[in-house]
Write a protein that holds these residues in place. Structure first.
Motif, PDB file in Angstrom:
ATOM      1  N   UNK A   1       8.031 101.169  33.479  1.00  0.00           N
ATOM      2  CA  UNK A   1       7.697 101.974  34.654  1.00  0.00           C
ATOM      3  C   UNK A   1       8.196 103.401  34.485  1.00  0.00           C
ATOM      4  N   UNK A   2       7.356 104.366  34.868  1.00  0.00           N
ATOM      5  CA  UNK A   2       7.807 105.736  35.054  1.00  0.00           C
ATOM      6  C   UNK A   2       8.159 105.863  36.525  1.00  0.00           C
ATOM      7  N   UNK A   3       9.433 106.012  36.816  1.00  0.00           N
ATOM      8  CA  UNK A   3       9.908 106.004  38.195  1.00  0.00           C
ATOM      9  C   UNK A   3      10.012 107.418  38.753  1.00  0.00           C
ATOM     10  N   UNK A   4       9.677 107.558  40.027  1.00  0.00           N
ATOM     11  CA  UNK A   4       9.803 108.839  40.703  1.00  0.00           C
ATOM     12  C   UNK A   4       8.473 109.485  41.025  1.00  0.00           C
ATOM     13  N   UNK A   5       7.350 108.828  40.685  1.00  0.00           N
ATOM     14  CA  UNK A   5       6.034 109.368  41.015  1.00  0.00           C
ATOM     15  C   UNK A   5       5.471 108.664  42.246  1.00  0.00           C
ATOM     16  N   UNK A   6       4.483 109.275  42.870  1.00  0.00           N
ATOM     17  CA  UNK A   6       3.964 108.790  44.148  1.00  0.00           C
ATOM     18  C   UNK A   6       3.063 107.564  44.019  1.00  0.00           C
ATOM     19  N   UNK A   7       2.765 107.152  42.826  1.00  0.00           N
ATOM     20  CA  UNK A   7       2.002 105.925  42.594  1.00  0.00           C
ATOM     21  C   UNK A   7       2.501 105.319  41.295  1.00  0.00           C
ATOM     22  N   UNK A   8       2.144 104.065  41.074  1.00  0.00           N
ATOM     23  CA  UNK A   8       2.648 103.359  39.906  1.00  0.00           C
ATOM     24  C   UNK A   8       2.136 103.923  38.592  1.00  0.00           C
ATOM     25  N   UNK A   9       3.037 104.108  37.651  1.00  0.00           N
ATOM     26  CA  UNK A   9       2.692 104.559  36.305  1.00  0.00           C
ATOM     27  C   UNK A   9       3.454 103.689  35.316  1.00  0.00           C
ATOM     28  N   UNK A  10       2.739 103.108  34.346  1.00  0.00           N
ATOM     29  CA  UNK A  10       3.364 102.314  33.294  1.00  0.00           C
ATOM     30  C   UNK A  10       3.040 102.949  31.950  1.00  0.00           C
ATOM     31  N   UNK A  11       4.086 103.190  31.168  1.00  0.00           N
ATOM     32  CA  UNK A  11       3.941 103.812  29.862  1.00  0.00           C
ATOM     33  C   UNK A  11       4.124 102.756  28.784  1.00  0.00           C
ATOM     34  N   UNK A  12       3.131 102.625  27.912  1.00  0.00           N
ATOM     35  CA  UNK A  12       3.204 101.684  26.809  1.00  0.00           C
ATOM     36  C   UNK A  12       3.604 102.372  25.522  1.00  0.00           C
ATOM     37  N   UNK A  13       3.953 101.572  24.532  1.00  0.00           N
ATOM     38  CA  UNK A  13       4.288 102.110  23.208  1.00  0.00           C
ATOM     39  C   UNK A  13       3.031 102.643  22.540  1.00  0.00           C
ATOM     40  N   UNK A  14       3.182 103.700  21.753  1.00  0.00           N
ATOM     41  CA  UNK A  14       2.033 104.290  21.082  1.00  0.00           C
ATOM     42  C   UNK A  14       1.303 103.334  20.160  1.00  0.00           C
ATOM     43  N   UNK A  15       2.007 102.347  19.626  1.00  0.00           N
ATOM     44  CA  UNK A  15       1.387 101.372  18.720  1.00  0.00           C
ATOM     45  C   UNK A  15       1.099 100.052  19.436  1.00  0.00           C
ATOM     46  N   UNK A  16       0.887 100.104  20.748  1.00  0.00           N
ATOM     47  CA  UNK A  16       0.653  98.891  21.527  1.00  0.00           C
ATOM     48  C   UNK A  16      -0.515  98.070  20.992  1.00  0.00           C
ATOM     49  N   UNK A  17      -0.278  96.762  20.885  1.00  0.00           N
ATOM     50  CA  UNK A  17      -1.343  95.832  20.536  1.00  0.00           C
ATOM     51  C   UNK A  17      -2.080  95.419  21.805  1.00  0.00           C
ATOM     52  N   UNK A  18      -3.125  94.626  21.651  1.00  0.00           N
ATOM     53  CA  UNK A  18      -3.863  94.144  22.821  1.00  0.00           C
ATOM     54  C   UNK A  18      -2.970  93.297  23.732  1.00  0.00           C
ATOM     55  N   UNK A  19      -2.022  92.559  23.141  1.00  0.00           N
ATOM     56  CA  UNK A  19      -1.095  91.779  23.960  1.00  0.00           C
ATOM     57  C   UNK A  19      -0.205  92.690  24.800  1.00  0.00           C
ATOM     58  N   UNK A  20       0.248  93.787  24.192  1.00  0.00           N
ATOM     59  CA  UNK A  20       1.087  94.738  24.927  1.00  0.00           C
ATOM     60  C   UNK A  20       0.302  95.393  26.050  1.00  0.00           C
ATOM     61  N   UNK A  21      -0.947  95.738  25.789  1.00  0.00           N
ATOM     62  CA  UNK A  21      -1.788  96.343  26.822  1.00  0.00           C
ATOM     63  C   UNK A  21      -1.972  95.370  27.983  1.00  0.00           C
ATOM     64  N   UNK A  22      -2.248  94.117  27.661  1.00  0.00           N
ATOM     65  CA  UNK A  22      -2.388  93.086  28.689  1.00  0.00           C
ATOM     66  C   UNK A  22      -1.142  93.030  29.570  1.00  0.00           C
ATOM     67  N   UNK A  23       0.020  93.011  28.947  1.00  0.00           N
ATOM     68  CA  UNK A  23       1.262  92.899  29.708  1.00  0.00           C
ATOM     69  C   UNK A  23       1.593  94.186  30.461  1.00  0.00           C
ATOM     70  N   UNK A  24       1.204  95.335  29.926  1.00  0.00           N
ATOM     71  CA  UNK A  24       1.421  96.596  30.644  1.00  0.00           C
ATOM     72  C   UNK A  24       0.575  96.639  31.910  1.00  0.00           C
ATOM     73  N   UNK A  25      -0.650  96.169  31.824  1.00  0.00           N
ATOM     74  CA  UNK A  25      -1.509  96.090  33.009  1.00  0.00           C
ATOM     75  C   UNK A  25      -0.904  95.128  34.030  1.00  0.00           C
ATOM     76  N   UNK A  26      -0.418  93.994  33.557  1.00  0.00           N
ATOM     77  CA  UNK A  26       0.230  93.024  34.451  1.00  0.00           C
ATOM     78  C   UNK A  26       1.441  93.651  35.150  1.00  0.00           C
ATOM     79  N   UNK A  27       2.237  94.414  34.392  1.00  0.00           N
ATOM     80  CA  UNK A  27       3.414  95.060  34.952  1.00  0.00           C
ATOM     81  C   UNK A  27       3.012  96.063  36.040  1.00  0.00           C
ATOM     82  N   UNK A  28       1.958  96.834  35.772  1.00  0.00           N
ATOM     83  CA  UNK A  28       1.480  97.806  36.764  1.00  0.00           C
ATOM     84  C   UNK A  28       0.995  97.097  38.022  1.00  0.00           C
ATOM     85  N   UNK A  29       0.264  96.008  37.853  1.00  0.00           N
ATOM     86  CA  UNK A  29      -0.257  95.267  39.003  1.00  0.00           C
ATOM     87  C   UNK A  29       0.873  94.661  39.822  1.00  0.00           C
ATOM     88  N   UNK A  30       1.914  94.184  39.156  1.00  0.00           N
ATOM     89  CA  UNK A  30       3.069  93.636  39.878  1.00  0.00           C
ATOM     90  C   UNK A  30       3.734  94.709  40.733  1.00  0.00           C
TER      91      UNK A  30
END
Length: 326
Positions: A280-309
């Motif tokens: 999470x990038x904290x301190x912004x007016x809406x949710x922002x999740x930052x992934x690793x530059x070398x994110x795999x499809x699994x990481x992208x899936x989990x980043x989306x899940x984290x944002x939705x949570x």
């Protein structure tokens, strides 16, 4: 349902891997809009048979570009268009595995910062045996900080621990080279005094080895130190997994199925792509999740899940109320 704007461009593995992760997330019930070059994204979607919304953004902020300049000079870049979709209410949160600096800048300028937040911070979950992760922040957004920034990080991190992980009165530790209040640089010594008076459950200084233990639920530090800690722990996790795999391969008489089950159980706990996928990038007016530059499809899936949570838990709104009270 929380609609997530996913920045598809500017990553190390390329758009195809990000689209594959988006398709996985959509298959799990998440609502997404993909942002990037339509000519690149749509063939990838057609290959999978998925039908996802796409917002065209012809420009890309590359990893090596100066973030502030790129955001200013490329208003039609994927990260800027994705940020505007969140600011307009078309999407509830933003996920990007592109340039961290550009994501931070776009989120701060376009989405906006919460009142009283001078420096948004990256809060990264670190796995621990207790099951609920330790949050470390800042993990790379602010290389140099003032004591007051560390206090604000502590308040924001504690709110995330409460809202997302359900921890009552989360323990906050200040990362240092020793437990004594006199240890560290001037910034840590001054922050220690301020944290004792802050509206958080401050447990004092902690050392690096305490992070994965049951000492603190939130660990605050500057972005330079936090990022070094994070990358070191990611490398160590990879080493541990390799050693476990090698040990299983040399173990006589063991069931291959049982060995693989144990290995996968450990991997799910320590592999950052599988247990979190982003921060999470904290301190912004809406949710922002930052992934690793070398994110795999699994990481992208989990980043989306984290944002939705975060959206479902009302993270941004509850953080705004919490920061106002503090």
């Amino acid at each position: 349902m929380a609609r997530i704007a996913l920045d598809v461009m500017g990553t190390d593995r390329g758009p195809a891997e990000i689209v594959a992760g988006a398709v996985m997330a959509a298959g799990a019930g998440h609502e997404l809009v993909l942002v990037g070059d339509r000519a690149v994204i749509e063939p990838e979607l057609m290959a999978t048979g998925a039908d996802l919304d796409v917002i065209h953004a012809p420009d890309v902020v590359e990893m090596g570009e100066d973030p502030a300049r790129a955001v200013r000079d490329k208003p039609r870049s994927s990260i800027m268009v994705a940020a505007r979709s969140v600011a307009s209410g078309d999407a509830a949160a933003l996920v990007s595995a592109g340039s961290t600096g550009a994501t931070m800048t776009a989120a701060s300028i376009v989405i906006g910062r919460l009142e009283g937040v001078q420096r948004p911070a990256i809060a990264t979950p670190i796995p621990r045996a207790a099951g609920v992760p330790t949050l470390i922040l800042d993990a790379g957004a602010n290389l140099e900080v003032k004591p007051a920034h560390l206090v604000r990080f502590a308040v924001m991190g504690a709110l995330v621990a409460e809202i997302v992980y359900g921890i009552g009165r989360p323990r906050v530790g200040l990362l240092n080279i020793g437990e004594e209040p006199s240890k560290g640089r001037e910034v840590e010594r001054s922050a220690f005094v301020m944290l004792e008076e802050a509206p958080v459950n401050f447990v004092g200084n902690i050392e690096g080895g305490d992070i994965p233990g049951d000492v603190a639920d939130v660990v605050v530090t500057d972005g330079f130190t936090g990022n070094v800690v994070l990358k070191t722990m990611e490398g160590t996790a990879g080493l541990v997994l390799a050693l476990v795999r090698d040990a299983f391969g040399r173990l006589p008489g063991g069931s291959p199925g049982e060995m693989m089950r144990v290995f996968e159980e450990v991997r799910m706990m320590v592999d950052p792509e599988l247990c979190a996928g982003g921060a999470y990038l904290l301190g912004t007016r809406a949710g922002v999740v930052i992934g690793h530059g070398s994110s795999s499809r699994n990481a992208v899936f989990n980043a989306v899940r984290l944002a939705a949570e975060g959206v479902r838990g009302g993270l941004a709104e509850r953080m705004e109320r919490g920061l106002t009270r503090s």
